[in-house]
Design an enzyme around this catalytic site. Structure first.
Site, PDB file in Angstrom:
ATOM      1  N   ARG A   9       2.122  -5.636   2.697  1.00 32.51           N
ATOM      2  CA  ARG A   9       2.451  -7.079   2.640  1.00 32.51           C
ATOM      3  C   ARG A   9       3.733  -7.352   3.417  1.00 32.51           C
ATOM      4  O   ARG A   9       3.791  -8.246   4.258  1.00 32.51           O
ATOM      5  CB  ARG A   9       2.630  -7.521   1.169  1.00 32.51           C
ATOM      6  CG  ARG A   9       1.344  -7.757   0.425  1.00 32.51           C
ATOM      7  CD  ARG A   9       1.603  -8.111  -1.047  1.00 32.51           C
ATOM      8  NE  ARG A   9       2.083  -6.946  -1.777  1.00 32.51           N
ATOM      9  CZ  ARG A   9       1.302  -6.038  -2.346  1.00 32.51           C
ATOM     10  NH1 ARG A   9       0.005  -6.183  -2.327  1.00 32.51           N
ATOM     11  NH2 ARG A   9       1.813  -4.985  -2.968  1.00 32.51           N
ATOM     12  N   GLU A  31       2.221   3.854   9.937  1.00 35.39           N
ATOM     13  CA  GLU A  31       1.533   3.875   8.643  1.00 35.39           C
ATOM     14  C   GLU A  31       1.355   5.325   8.234  1.00 35.39           C
ATOM     15  O   GLU A  31       1.497   6.228   9.054  1.00 35.39           O
ATOM     16  CB  GLU A  31       0.175   3.172   8.732  1.00 35.39           C
ATOM     17  CG  GLU A  31       0.131   1.815   8.065  1.00 35.39           C
ATOM     18  CD  GLU A  31       0.652   1.805   6.626  1.00 35.39           C
ATOM     19  OE1 GLU A  31       0.714   2.863   5.991  1.00 35.39           O
ATOM     20  OE2 GLU A  31       1.014   0.720   6.139  1.00 35.39           O
ATOM     21  N   THR A  40      12.233  -0.929  -3.324  1.00 34.75           N
ATOM     22  CA  THR A  40      12.853  -0.993  -4.653  1.00 34.75           C
ATOM     23  C   THR A  40      12.288   0.134  -5.526  1.00 34.75           C
ATOM     24  O   THR A  40      11.375   0.847  -5.126  1.00 34.75           O
ATOM     25  CB  THR A  40      12.609  -2.361  -5.305  1.00 34.75           C
ATOM     26  OG1 THR A  40      11.197  -2.600  -5.349  1.00 34.75           O
ATOM     27  CG2 THR A  40      13.279  -3.474  -4.522  1.00 34.75           C
ATOM     28  N   GLY A  49      18.062  -4.842  -2.712  1.00 29.23           N
ATOM     29  CA  GLY A  49      16.872  -5.207  -3.495  1.00 29.23           C
ATOM     30  C   GLY A  49      16.319  -6.554  -3.079  1.00 29.23           C
ATOM     31  O   GLY A  49      15.204  -6.915  -3.460  1.00 29.23           O
ATOM     32  N   MET A  83      16.587  -9.245   0.519  1.00 32.74           N
ATOM     33  CA  MET A  83      17.187  -9.490   1.840  1.00 32.74           C
ATOM     34  C   MET A  83      17.399 -10.978   2.104  1.00 32.74           C
ATOM     35  O   MET A  83      17.747 -11.354   3.223  1.00 32.74           O
ATOM     36  CB  MET A  83      16.273  -8.940   2.939  1.00 32.74           C
ATOM     37  CG  MET A  83      16.023  -7.459   2.864  1.00 32.74           C
ATOM     38  SD  MET A  83      17.444  -6.557   3.487  1.00 32.74           S
ATOM     39  CE  MET A  83      16.963  -4.873   3.110  1.00 32.74           C
ATOM     40  N   HIS A 101       6.725 -11.693 -10.707  1.00 28.94           N
ATOM     41  CA  HIS A 101       6.161 -11.300  -9.411  1.00 28.94           C
ATOM     42  C   HIS A 101       4.644 -11.209  -9.499  1.00 28.94           C
ATOM     43  O   HIS A 101       4.075 -11.117 -10.588  1.00 28.94           O
ATOM     44  CB  HIS A 101       6.699  -9.933  -8.970  1.00 28.94           C
ATOM     45  CG  HIS A 101       8.099  -9.984  -8.441  1.00 28.94           C
ATOM     46  ND1 HIS A 101       9.198  -9.914  -9.259  1.00 28.94           N
ATOM     47  CD2 HIS A 101       8.583 -10.111  -7.172  1.00 28.94           C
ATOM     48  CE1 HIS A 101      10.299  -9.989  -8.522  1.00 28.94           C
ATOM     49  NE2 HIS A 101       9.950 -10.118  -7.253  1.00 28.94           N
ATOM     50  N   HIS A 102       4.027 -11.140  -8.324  1.00 33.34           N
ATOM     51  CA  HIS A 102       2.578 -10.938  -8.160  1.00 33.34           C
ATOM     52  C   HIS A 102       2.079  -9.700  -8.908  1.00 33.34           C
ATOM     53  O   HIS A 102       2.850  -8.779  -9.190  1.00 33.34           O
ATOM     54  CB  HIS A 102       2.265 -10.808  -6.666  1.00 33.34           C
ATOM     55  CG  HIS A 102       3.058  -9.709  -5.989  1.00 33.34           C
ATOM     56  ND1 HIS A 102       2.567  -8.453  -5.831  1.00 33.34           N
ATOM     57  CD2 HIS A 102       4.323  -9.694  -5.461  1.00 33.34           C
ATOM     58  CE1 HIS A 102       3.471  -7.687  -5.210  1.00 33.34           C
ATOM     59  NE2 HIS A 102       4.559  -8.435  -4.980  1.00 33.34           N
ATOM     60  N   LYS A 142       2.710  -5.766  -7.875  1.00 29.50           N
ATOM     61  CA  LYS A 142       4.028  -5.107  -7.840  1.00 29.50           C
ATOM     62  C   LYS A 142       4.038  -3.905  -8.785  1.00 29.50           C
ATOM     63  O   LYS A 142       3.574  -4.000  -9.917  1.00 29.50           O
ATOM     64  CB  LYS A 142       5.135  -6.104  -8.219  1.00 29.50           C
ATOM     65  CG  LYS A 142       6.530  -5.499  -8.090  1.00 29.50           C
ATOM     66  CD  LYS A 142       7.619  -6.559  -8.014  1.00 29.50           C
ATOM     67  CE  LYS A 142       9.003  -5.955  -7.961  1.00 29.50           C
ATOM     68  NZ  LYS A 142       9.240  -5.157  -6.750  1.00 29.50           N
TER      69      LYS A 142
HETATM   70  N1  LIG Z   1      14.335  -6.014  -0.573  1.00 26.79           N
HETATM   71  C1  LIG Z   1      13.512  -7.069  -0.387  1.00 26.79           C
HETATM   72  O1  LIG Z   1      13.939  -8.141   0.061  1.00 26.79           O
HETATM   73  C2  LIG Z   1      12.073  -6.890  -0.699  1.00 26.79           C
HETATM   74  C3  LIG Z   1      11.626  -5.688  -1.142  1.00 26.79           C
HETATM   75  N2  LIG Z   1      10.295  -5.480  -1.345  1.00 26.79           N
HETATM   76  C4  LIG Z   1       9.923  -4.118  -1.708  1.00 26.79           C
HETATM   77  O2  LIG Z   1       9.250  -3.535  -0.594  1.00 26.79           O
HETATM   78  C5  LIG Z   1       8.339  -2.539  -1.057  1.00 26.79           C
HETATM   79  C6  LIG Z   1       6.960  -2.796  -0.457  1.00 26.79           C
HETATM   80  O3  LIG Z   1       6.432  -4.002  -0.951  1.00 26.79           O
HETATM   81  P1  LIG Z   1       5.024  -4.563  -0.433  1.00 26.79           P
HETATM   82  O4  LIG Z   1       5.043  -4.731   1.040  1.00 26.79           O
HETATM   83  O5  LIG Z   1       4.699  -5.714  -1.300  1.00 26.79           O
HETATM   84  O6  LIG Z   1       4.062  -3.330  -0.819  1.00 26.79           O
HETATM   85  P2  LIG Z   1       2.698  -2.873  -0.117  1.00 26.79           P
HETATM   86  O7  LIG Z   1       2.065  -1.929  -1.091  1.00 26.79           O
HETATM   87  O8  LIG Z   1       1.926  -4.053   0.362  1.00 26.79           O
HETATM   88  O9  LIG Z   1       3.188  -2.065   1.168  1.00 26.79           O
HETATM   89  C7  LIG Z   1       3.812  -0.812   1.092  1.00 26.79           C
HETATM   90  C8  LIG Z   1       3.531  -0.068   2.383  1.00 26.79           C
HETATM   91  O10 LIG Z   1       4.190   1.199   2.324  1.00 26.79           O
HETATM   92  C9  LIG Z   1       3.205   2.224   2.502  1.00 26.79           C
HETATM   93  N3  LIG Z   1       3.501   3.407   1.685  1.00 26.79           N
HETATM   94  C10 LIG Z   1       3.502   3.479   0.341  1.00 26.79           C
HETATM   95  N4  LIG Z   1       3.762   4.752  -0.060  1.00 26.79           N
HETATM   96  C11 LIG Z   1       3.901   5.469   1.078  1.00 26.79           C
HETATM   97  C12 LIG Z   1       4.186   6.840   1.326  1.00 26.79           C
HETATM   98  N5  LIG Z   1       4.375   7.707   0.333  1.00 26.79           N
HETATM   99  N6  LIG Z   1       4.261   7.247   2.626  1.00 26.79           N
HETATM  100  C13 LIG Z   1       4.097   6.381   3.635  1.00 26.79           C
HETATM  101  N7  LIG Z   1       3.811   5.056   3.452  1.00 26.79           N
HETATM  102  C14 LIG Z   1       3.730   4.622   2.186  1.00 26.79           C
HETATM  103  C15 LIG Z   1       1.903   1.614   2.025  1.00 26.79           C
HETATM  104  O11 LIG Z   1       0.809   2.322   2.536  1.00 26.79           O
HETATM  105  P3  LIG Z   1      -0.542   2.407   1.621  1.00 26.79           P
HETATM  106  O12 LIG Z   1      -1.088   1.025   1.613  1.00 26.79           O
HETATM  107  O13 LIG Z   1      -1.370   3.415   2.352  1.00 26.79           O
HETATM  108  O14 LIG Z   1      -0.114   2.858   0.262  1.00 26.79           O
HETATM  109  C16 LIG Z   1       2.039   0.193   2.573  1.00 26.79           C
HETATM  110  O15 LIG Z   1       1.733   0.133   3.928  1.00 26.79           O
HETATM  111  C17 LIG Z   1       8.391  -2.605  -2.589  1.00 26.79           C
HETATM  112  O16 LIG Z   1       9.281  -1.609  -3.050  1.00 26.79           O
HETATM  113  C18 LIG Z   1       8.949  -4.003  -2.850  1.00 26.79           C
HETATM  114  O17 LIG Z   1       9.580  -4.119  -4.089  1.00 26.79           O
HETATM  115  C19 LIG Z   1       9.382  -6.460  -1.147  1.00 26.79           C
HETATM  116  C20 LIG Z   1       9.769  -7.695  -0.724  1.00 26.79           C
HETATM  117  C21 LIG Z   1      11.162  -8.012  -0.461  1.00 26.79           C
HETATM  118  O1  LIG Z   2       7.695  -6.409  -4.640  1.00 25.96           O
HETATM  119  C1  LIG Z   2       7.972  -7.570  -4.236  1.00 25.96           C
HETATM  120  O2  LIG Z   2       7.106  -8.354  -3.877  1.00 25.96           O
HETATM  121  C2  LIG Z   2       9.386  -7.962  -4.181  1.00 25.96           C
HETATM  122  N1  LIG Z   2      10.278  -7.053  -4.404  1.00 25.96           N
HETATM  123  C3  LIG Z   2      11.684  -7.208  -4.367  1.00 25.96           C
HETATM  124  C4  LIG Z   2      12.268  -6.891  -5.727  1.00 25.96           C
HETATM  125  O3  LIG Z   2      11.842  -5.910  -6.354  1.00 25.96           O
HETATM  126  O4  LIG Z   2      13.174  -7.597  -6.162  1.00 25.96           O
HETATM  127  C5  LIG Z   2      12.128  -8.521  -3.772  1.00 25.96           C
HETATM  128  C6  LIG Z   2      11.216  -9.685  -3.974  1.00 25.96           C
HETATM  129  O5  LIG Z   2      11.490 -10.284  -5.184  1.00 25.96           O
HETATM  130  C7  LIG Z   2       9.748  -9.348  -3.798  1.00 25.96           C
END
Ligand SMILES: NC(=O)C1=CN([C@@H]2O[C@H](COP(=O)(O)OP(=O)(O)OC[C@H]3O[C@@H](n4cnc5c(N)ncnc54)[C@H](OP(=O)(O)O)[C@@H]3O)[C@@H](O)[C@H]2O)C=CC1
Ligand SMILES: O=C(O)C1=N[C@H](C(=O)O)C[C@H](O)C1
Length: 269
Positions: free
Chosen positions: A11, A33, A99, A122, A124, A154-155, A158
């Site tokens: 995502r 990936e 996170t 945590g 951005m 959250h959705h 998560k």
């Molecule tokens: N700091 C911020 O502002 C924000 C932080 N986040 C954080 O970002 C992270 C990702 O969120 P989101 O995009 O929703 O999650 P998704 O599950 O949609 O995406 C995670 C991606 O990382 C890959 N991945 C997971 N595990 C591994 C691994 N062991 N090795 C390599 N690739 C891996 C996944 O691949 P696969 O699909 O194959 O598992 C996928 O492509 C979470 O920790 C979330 O809390 C999210 C939004 C904002």
């Molecule tokens: O997993 C998410 O989606 C998000 N993760 C971050 C968090 O753990 O705070 C940031 C955002 O809220 C979306």
């Protein structure tokens, strides 16, 4: 600046690619990936609804990191630790949004940060980082009989709780109050819990639907209640923040940095 994305088909991965394509001074240097991922070989441009750009998703980070100045990483803790080692070897900026990382994970990031700049937060977004400053000020200004509770939703996909943002806001509240979140945080309640411990910082977590990220910090006092809130409407705000962090980090000395540093909010904290 040449910026790569790991977890490219996630995502946030897609939002990050779109944000790089939309930012002057930033170019996408690669999209990674994990091995076996369904999206491998797909073009990064078409993945985000843009014209094909000749960058296929790959599971080999080494050549991509070697040809990059920064990497944006919103994946999972074990993946982030692996990419931190590679980013340190390549001496490139590592922007981490992942996170759910433990204290032990954090120590490992400190080791990687001896060789390259790591910017981790945590959340951005400008809004949440400003909220953190306000929460700290409110916690400091209000007397101890204003109880502090952090709420988040959250959705349903998560996987970690409480959210990284909730913990960031809890830390800000604890700092303002002179408390220690490790000791004073109350992360679950169930059954006969007894009355609320004095000086506790409570957390409540909700999961459901497609909620991008809602956070509130409540200060519940005698006969009045103050609520400070942030509602994320779109993942593009996190992605824009991450690209901004990468641009800011270019040329910075190796070490640990936060979004508060990037946004110039560290001094107001
Ligand atoms: N700091 C911020 O502002 C924000 C932080 N986040 C954080 O970002 C992270 C990702 O969120 P989101 O995009 O929703 O999650 P998704 O599950 O949609 O995406 C995670 C991606 O990382 C890959 N991945 C997971 N595990 C591994 C691994 N062991 N090795 C390599 N690739 C891996 C996944 O691949 P696969 O699909 O194959 O598992 C996928 O492509 C979470 O920790 C979330 O809390 C999210 C939004 C904002
Ligand atoms: O997993 C998410 O989606 C998000 N993760 C971050 C968090 O753990 O705070 C940031 C955002 O809220 C979306």
């Amino acid at each position: 600046m040449r910026i790569a994305v790991v977890g490219a088909s996630g995502r946030m991965g897609k939002a990050l690619i779109a944000a790089i394509l939309d930012t002057d001074g930033a170019t996408l240097s690669g999209a990674i990936e994990r091995e076996g991922a369904a999206a491998l070989g797909q073009d990064a441009g078409s993945l985000v609804g843009q014209p094909s750009m000749g960058i296929a998703l790959t599971d080999d980070p080494l050549p991509v990191f070697a040809a990059s100045d920064a990497v944006l990483d919103f994946t999972a803790p074990e993946a982030t630790l692996h990419y931190a080692e590679l980013a340190a070897q390549a001496r490139i900026v590592h922007v981490i949004g992942t996170t759910g990382m433990s204290e032990d994970d954090d120590q490992k990031l400190n080791a990687a940060a001896r060789h390259a700049a790591i910017i981790k937060s945590g959340n951005m977004s400008l809004g949440v980082n400003l909220l953190a400053v306000l929460v700290k000020q409110a916690a400091k200004a209000l007397s101890a009989d204003f109880d502090i509770e952090v709420l988040e939703m959250h959705h349903k996909a998560k996987v970690d709780a409480p959210s990284g943002t909730a913990l960031l806001l809890g830390e800000s509240a604890a700092d303002g109050r002179g408390l220690n979140l490790q000791e004073d945080g109350v992360f679950t309640r169930h059954g006969i819990t007894g009355p609320r411990p004095e000086g506790a910082i409570g957390f409540a977590t909700m999961r459901g639907g497609s909620v991008v990220g809602d956070h509130s910090v409540l200060f519940a006092g005698p006969a009045e209640r103050i609520t400070l809130s942030h509602h994320a409407e779109d993942r593009s705000l996190f992605a824009r923040g991450a690209v901004k962090a990468a641009l800011w980090g270019y040329g910075k000395k190796p070490g640990r940095y936060t979004m508060q540093d990037v946004l110039g909010l560290a001094d107001s904290n």
